[in-house]
Design an enzyme around this catalytic site. Structure first.
Site, mmCIF file in Angstrom:
data_model
loop_
_atom_site.group_PDB
_atom_site.id
_atom_site.type_symbol
_atom_site.label_atom_id
_atom_site.label_comp_id
_atom_site.label_asym_id
_atom_site.label_seq_id
_atom_site.Cartn_x
_atom_site.Cartn_y
_atom_site.Cartn_z
ATOM 1 N N PHE A 278 -36.563 -17.304 2.755
ATOM 2 C CA PHE A 278 -36.565 -16.069 1.964
ATOM 3 C C PHE A 278 -35.139 -15.751 1.510
ATOM 4 O O PHE A 278 -34.211 -15.678 2.308
ATOM 5 C CB PHE A 278 -37.122 -14.898 2.771
ATOM 6 C CG PHE A 278 -38.554 -15.083 3.210
ATOM 7 C CD1 PHE A 278 -39.415 -15.954 2.552
ATOM 8 C CD2 PHE A 278 -39.054 -14.358 4.291
ATOM 9 C CE1 PHE A 278 -40.723 -16.110 2.949
ATOM 10 C CE2 PHE A 278 -40.367 -14.503 4.698
ATOM 11 C CZ PHE A 278 -41.209 -15.385 4.023
ATOM 12 N N GLU A 363 -9.422 2.216 20.699
ATOM 13 C CA GLU A 363 -8.170 1.564 20.309
ATOM 14 C C GLU A 363 -7.766 1.948 18.876
ATOM 15 O O GLU A 363 -7.096 1.186 18.171
ATOM 16 C CB GLU A 363 -8.287 0.035 20.413
ATOM 17 C CG GLU A 363 -8.812 -0.482 21.732
ATOM 18 C CD GLU A 363 -7.814 -0.359 22.868
ATOM 19 O OE1 GLU A 363 -6.808 0.335 22.700
ATOM 20 O OE2 GLU A 363 -8.051 -0.952 23.921
#
Length: 384
Positions: A278, A363
């Site tokens: 697909f 972070e």
């Protein structure tokens, strides 16, 4: 892709891959489901020489170059981001801070035991009112005799509830603002240090996260890392290493998504044929593959600069920003490809998505990374 890896780098990658498959993957799903911290696994990583990072061998380290460091985090991140987060803090933040800023006595006392996995460490800067604004911390350090007394609260600290030592950031003088910030090495058994585990997280459920309370916590003068006033410099410089570890781990998540989806698309059939045929499935897998290669190259570029010892804040922020956002995209598409089966923890892709999301937050959020990138490119100061 090998990016012309040398033999030492290939050896680290193979060691990390084999360790992950043997010691991490078999229990990753259960540890996540039960929010169980795999302490024994971390200890075994130390025994295998996987916690030494770039620390010199004279201090018990592995003297890895930074590309090897990225390969380690990628392989572990593909297996379990919770473990990757744990060791990223240990290696990229705690060990590096002690090596770069600690006295020779502190290096020899703590680094060999951290590199072996005997001790665990945490990096405590975030507070209830100071997340992205690292300079806004309120924890105070007041001189007392030949030492310091710490008072304050930290939150969302990785390894905070299992750590033996903590890198604590504090103000020494309100009037000095961030210019009075300092970093201290605190043993968690010190009187006045308390940790409370934070549970119920969306992802990284096998990683220990805790709040820390400091109440009249006395530390000796030798616990000061660097000098008073170095705190913000230590924090921001260290986060370059932490962000590098996050970006590398995101590459691992993306590789895991790609491997899982290509295999599943070939065996899953709908409308009488494999879903690999697909075009809209191919579209998702193609984007995943291109993002993966781009993220990996950004990480390696930052690693090469680190190996040369030159400033890499811009390149590391680019790698962290792109890789974290791309990891979320890859995991989202992976669930779409798996359909309903991807919505269950019977398949790893749902854990990849839950673990990937936080990489756009900790972070330094994606928004903070864009500010850093813009500031560097434009030569302006966006924030302190």
């Amino acid at each position: 892709m090998d990016f012309e890896l040398n033999e030492a780098q290939k050896a680290i990658r193979q060691l990390a891959r084999e360790f992950t498959e043997r010691e991490i993957l078999p229990s990753a799903r259960e540890n996540d489901a039960h929010e169980r911290f795999p302490r024994e696994t971390i200890r075994k990583m130390g025994e295998a020489g996987l916690l030494g990072g770039a620390i010199p061998k004279e201090y018990g380290g592995a003297e890895m170059d930074w590309i090897s460091d990225a390969l380690l985090f990628e392989e572990v991140g593909k297996g379990c981001s919770s473990v990757r987060t744990t060791i990223s803090v240990q290696v990229s933040l705690v060990e590096q801070v002690i090596y770069r800023w600690g006295s020779e006595e502190l290096r020899r006392r703590y680094l060999p035991r951290l590199c072996s996995g005997e001790l665990l460490g945490c990096f405590a800067i975030t507070e209830p009112e100071a997340g992205s604004d690292a300079a806004g911390i309120r924890t105070m350090a007041v001189r007392s005799g030949d030492g310091w007394v710490l008072n304050g609260t930290k939150t969302w600290i990785t390894n905070g509830g299992v750590a033996d030592i903590a890198i604590i950031f504090a103000r020494t003088d309100h009037a000095l603002g961030h210019r009075g910030m300092a970093a201290f090495l605190v043993e968690t058994r010190t009187e006045g240090y308390r940790a409370a585990e934070i549970r119920g997280k969306l992802g990284l459920r096998a990683s220990n996260t805790a709040g820390i309370s400091l109440r009249d916590c006395f530390v000796p003068g030798e616990a000061l890392l660097g000098q008073v006033g170095d705190g913000l410099k230590i924090a921001l410089g260290s986060l370059d290493n932490g962000r590098y570890g996050v970006a590398s781990g995101c590459v691992g998540i993306m590789q895991g998504c790609l491997d899982a989806c290509t295999a599943y698309a070939r065996r899953r059939k709908q409308f009488g044929r494999e879903i690999a045929s697909f075009q809209l499935v191919q579209d998702m897998i193609a984007r995943m593959a291109v993002d993966l290669e781009a993220a990996r190259l950004l990480v390696y570029r930052a690693g090469e600069l680190k190996n040369k010892g030159v400033d890499n804040t811009l390149e590391t922020s680019m790698a962290k920003y792109f890789a974290s956002e791309a990891a979320v995209r890859a995991a989202t598409d992976a669930i779409q490809i798996y359909g309903a089966y991807g919505y269950s923890n019977a398949n790893v892709v749902e854990r990849y998505l839950r673990d990937a999301k936080v990489t756009t937050i900790y972070e330094g959020t994606s928004q903070i990374q864009k500010l850093i990138i813009g500031e560097k490119l434009l030569g302006v100061k966006a924030f302190v």
